[in-house]
Motif scaffolding. Sequence first.
Motif, mmCIF file in Angstrom:
data_model
loop_
_atom_site.group_PDB
_atom_site.id
_atom_site.type_symbol
_atom_site.label_atom_id
_atom_site.label_comp_id
_atom_site.label_asym_id
_atom_site.label_seq_id
_atom_site.Cartn_x
_atom_site.Cartn_y
_atom_site.Cartn_z
ATOM 1 N N SER A 90 0.793 -1.279 -0.086
ATOM 2 C CA SER A 90 -0.027 -0.025 0.055
ATOM 3 C C SER A 90 1.063 1.388 -0.040
ATOM 4 O O SER A 90 2.226 1.169 0.058
ATOM 5 C CB SER A 90 -0.888 -0.110 1.242
ATOM 6 N N MET A 91 0.494 2.534 -0.122
ATOM 7 C CA MET A 91 1.131 3.638 -0.116
ATOM 8 C C MET A 91 0.604 4.586 0.847
ATOM 9 O O MET A 91 -0.586 4.638 1.044
ATOM 10 C CB MET A 91 1.398 4.363 -1.522
ATOM 11 N N SER A 92 1.252 5.275 1.580
ATOM 12 C CA SER A 92 0.853 6.378 2.659
ATOM 13 C C SER A 92 1.273 7.516 2.271
ATOM 14 O O SER A 92 2.643 7.821 1.858
ATOM 15 C CB SER A 92 1.190 5.878 4.175
ATOM 16 N N GLN B 158 -2.128 20.116 8.514
ATOM 17 C CA GLN B 158 -3.152 19.668 9.029
ATOM 18 C C GLN B 158 -2.852 18.099 9.569
ATOM 19 O O GLN B 158 -3.665 17.585 10.206
ATOM 20 C CB GLN B 158 -4.036 19.045 7.734
ATOM 21 N N GLN B 159 -1.538 17.516 9.596
ATOM 22 C CA GLN B 159 -1.398 16.323 9.868
ATOM 23 C C GLN B 159 -2.218 15.287 9.766
ATOM 24 O O GLN B 159 -2.628 14.515 10.671
ATOM 25 C CB GLN B 159 -0.976 16.588 11.676
ATOM 26 N N ARG B 160 -2.619 14.932 8.655
ATOM 27 C CA ARG B 160 -3.547 14.062 8.240
ATOM 28 C C ARG B 160 -2.641 13.149 7.340
ATOM 29 O O ARG B 160 -2.117 13.458 6.220
ATOM 30 C CB ARG B 160 -4.762 14.447 7.611
ATOM 31 N N VAL B 161 -2.880 11.607 7.441
ATOM 32 C CA VAL B 161 -2.160 10.754 6.509
ATOM 33 C C VAL B 161 -3.244 9.862 5.931
ATOM 34 O O VAL B 161 -4.262 9.424 6.422
ATOM 35 C CB VAL B 161 -1.360 10.012 7.547
ATOM 36 N N LEU B 162 -3.089 9.586 4.565
ATOM 37 C CA LEU B 162 -3.878 8.812 3.765
ATOM 38 C C LEU B 162 -3.331 7.633 3.387
ATOM 39 O O LEU B 162 -2.009 7.895 3.043
ATOM 40 C CB LEU B 162 -4.477 9.449 2.568
ATOM 41 N N THR B 163 -3.693 6.377 3.687
ATOM 42 C CA THR B 163 -3.054 5.012 3.524
ATOM 43 C C THR B 163 -4.056 4.268 2.155
ATOM 44 O O THR B 163 -5.198 4.143 2.528
ATOM 45 C CB THR B 163 -2.989 4.263 4.463
ATOM 46 N N VAL B 164 -3.578 3.666 1.253
ATOM 47 C CA VAL B 164 -4.339 3.443 -0.055
ATOM 48 C C VAL B 164 -3.899 2.142 -0.340
ATOM 49 O O VAL B 164 -2.479 1.758 -0.606
ATOM 50 C CB VAL B 164 -4.029 4.621 -1.083
ATOM 51 N N GLY B 165 -4.952 1.210 -0.521
ATOM 52 C CA GLY B 165 -4.600 0.106 -1.170
ATOM 53 C C GLY B 165 -3.727 -1.230 -0.493
ATOM 54 O O GLY B 165 -3.693 -0.979 0.788
ATOM 55 N N GLY B 166 -3.310 -1.952 -1.267
ATOM 56 C CA GLY B 166 -2.420 -3.089 -0.595
ATOM 57 C C GLY B 166 -2.884 -4.332 -0.824
ATOM 58 O O GLY B 166 -4.030 -4.400 -1.191
ATOM 59 N N GLY B 167 -1.934 -5.633 -0.589
ATOM 60 C CA GLY B 167 -2.332 -6.916 -0.816
ATOM 61 C C GLY B 167 -1.336 -7.646 0.292
ATOM 62 O O GLY B 167 -1.275 -7.142 1.234
#
Length: 701
Positions: free
Chosen positions: A446-448, A456-465
């Motif tokens: 996945s990627m963050s 804003q100190q917000r993190v998005l984490t997307v996808g992965g297997g």
Amino acid sequence: MPPARAVPLFSPELRRGLGRLLALTLLLTVGLVARPAQAAVTNLVSNPGVEQVGTDGFPTCWEKSGQGDNAFTIGTTADAHSGGKALKIAITALNSGDRKAMMLENGQCAPRVSVGSQYDLSVYYKSTTAANAMTLFRHDTQAGWQYWLDPATLPATTAWAHKTVRTPPIPANTDQITWGVSIYGVGTLITDDYAMYGAVTAPATPKGCTDATGCTKGKWAVMPYQATVRGIHSVVLNNGKVLLVAGSGNDPNAFAAGTFKTAVYDPANGTFTNVATPVDLFCSGHVQLSDGKVLVMGGNKDYPSADGTVGYKGLKNSYIFDPATNKYTRVNDMLAGHWYPSATMLGNGDIISLGGLGEDSTGTTTTDYFSAAQKKWLPMDQTKQTWAWWGLYPSMVLMQDGRLFYTGSHTFGNGLPGTGASIYNYGAGTITDVPGLQNKDERDQSMSVLLPPAQQQRVLTVGGGNGDTGATAGRSTDIIDLKAASPRYQPGPLLPQGTLTGGAPQTGDQGKMYVSLVALPDGTVFETGGGMHNRADPVFEASIFDPTTNTFKSGMATDPVPRTYHSSAFLLPDGRVMAVGDNPGNATFDTRISIYSPPYLFKGARPQIKTVANTNWAYGSTQRITTDSAITRASLIRPAAVTHSSDPNQRFVELPLSIKGTNTIDLNVTSNPNMAPPGWYMLFVHNASGVPSVAKWVKLG
């Protein structure tokens, strides 16, 4: 004994009125707040001088706010800039958090705003500490009140000082904002005479679209040449060129022959310069130092044994690559071998490296710490250890308080025990689980990304297997607010679905791993590349994530080249996105280079940064630039150092504006080095249509 006070010649009410009139006259005469002639001239702040008080003795339309573990007082003081009252906050002990007086979040007190418009905010203040920031919240008509950003930091001053800053364009679905000044260190803060004026009205529609398809989807171009090395590691250098590191390039025959490769690619003319590569830097870690050189750590000591009983082995070697000479220079070895290590810069410029496989092919539990001042890895007795296993390429994002957030993004197999995400305090040696990450054992590659803006100190984490089990990659995304008192992941919107080779559409929960996330200069995030299974089934899909609405805009143009294992995408200084690499299970490697032009490049003329008064920027400073046209936003973007869906140092830092005249702008630089670690950054500005300039390089710290 206090000095005797003169008898007032006017009533308190008249003095307050004269004070406000004088303040407004000074603002308009001296130019501390510059507004177009058509802008509103009404101060939108209710009770701006905090003279009116309620039954509780606190100024009306204001409230006591803050969070964390601290000892404090909030009230009013007679030490006012004008009138008889000012707000006073004192923190006498602080473990965490902040305190602030904010405009009330209600329909009567919170200023009304228009989407896309900008506003000039100003305040008079005194403080015994530099730990102050103007803080904004916004009311989202769908999600309610939420933190927006800290647009400016305020240095300590014993005399009254005045700070003015222009907001970014008001985000979609926002009808009101509130703001105030927060204090997040031990000391005293006094504020008075708040003002907010309409500055710039948003254009009704974007103008100058030159290509209907480009304006909505963007466009890809595959270069008419191929890379001379396998682009497994990509670093954007402060001269605009791209360092491509292959080492053996995942080729055991090249390893056996001692054939290790690096090249410097120049996107301006399509040329490659080969670089002598000392050891197999395949699957090393890398990070840019504050001087623009690149620290490369670890790598591949040996490939797995033929019978599979021994896996990859990690190197202890470490090198610094100098873009001025295109040469590697060896520095001292790390404490342990690292194959697939993390590399995160701290606010002081030092580097922490964690995880990977060691010289004996087992997981490395040793923490390695590189001193920027000494230009070396510290010995064991100077490095704090937790002996924790962090996995392979653990994504470790620096937080505003200096701690590290392990996002849960990693490479190969299951997530770590517990919740799969955590906060690591190097100084205290503590690791605290962070809850909420979905499907933690299916977030391999996945990627963050630290969402724009970093404030804003917000993190998005997307996808992965899960490359070990062969599980189908998922569509899950997760978002966390690291400023919250008890941070936890919340489910984000599902990743849009694409098509597979041959045009078959994805269905159900089919998503992708090997995904790339790229922070763009308009404050959005471009999502591209990936595959549905381990080293197989490339997915052709791209989208743009909007952090203000937490939504993906699907249907972006897709890279015609498959981008799965050992692929990367990253931002170039001209605002385009470059993609490299693909290493499917048949052991081939695609060396084609793709370049994506986002939709903003088809929406009219680009603004230009004409002059930058100074390219060496200090924290907490104000930096002046001139442009050829009106701009609405400015930012610093840290250049990429990416591999395996991992670039934990990627960040977009807001530079709030103070407009000083026609196309003369002062940029307000954060005073917190944890928000923007020292080094070279790409300075972008963009106009009301979201069209960015070509970047100028500036050095922070």
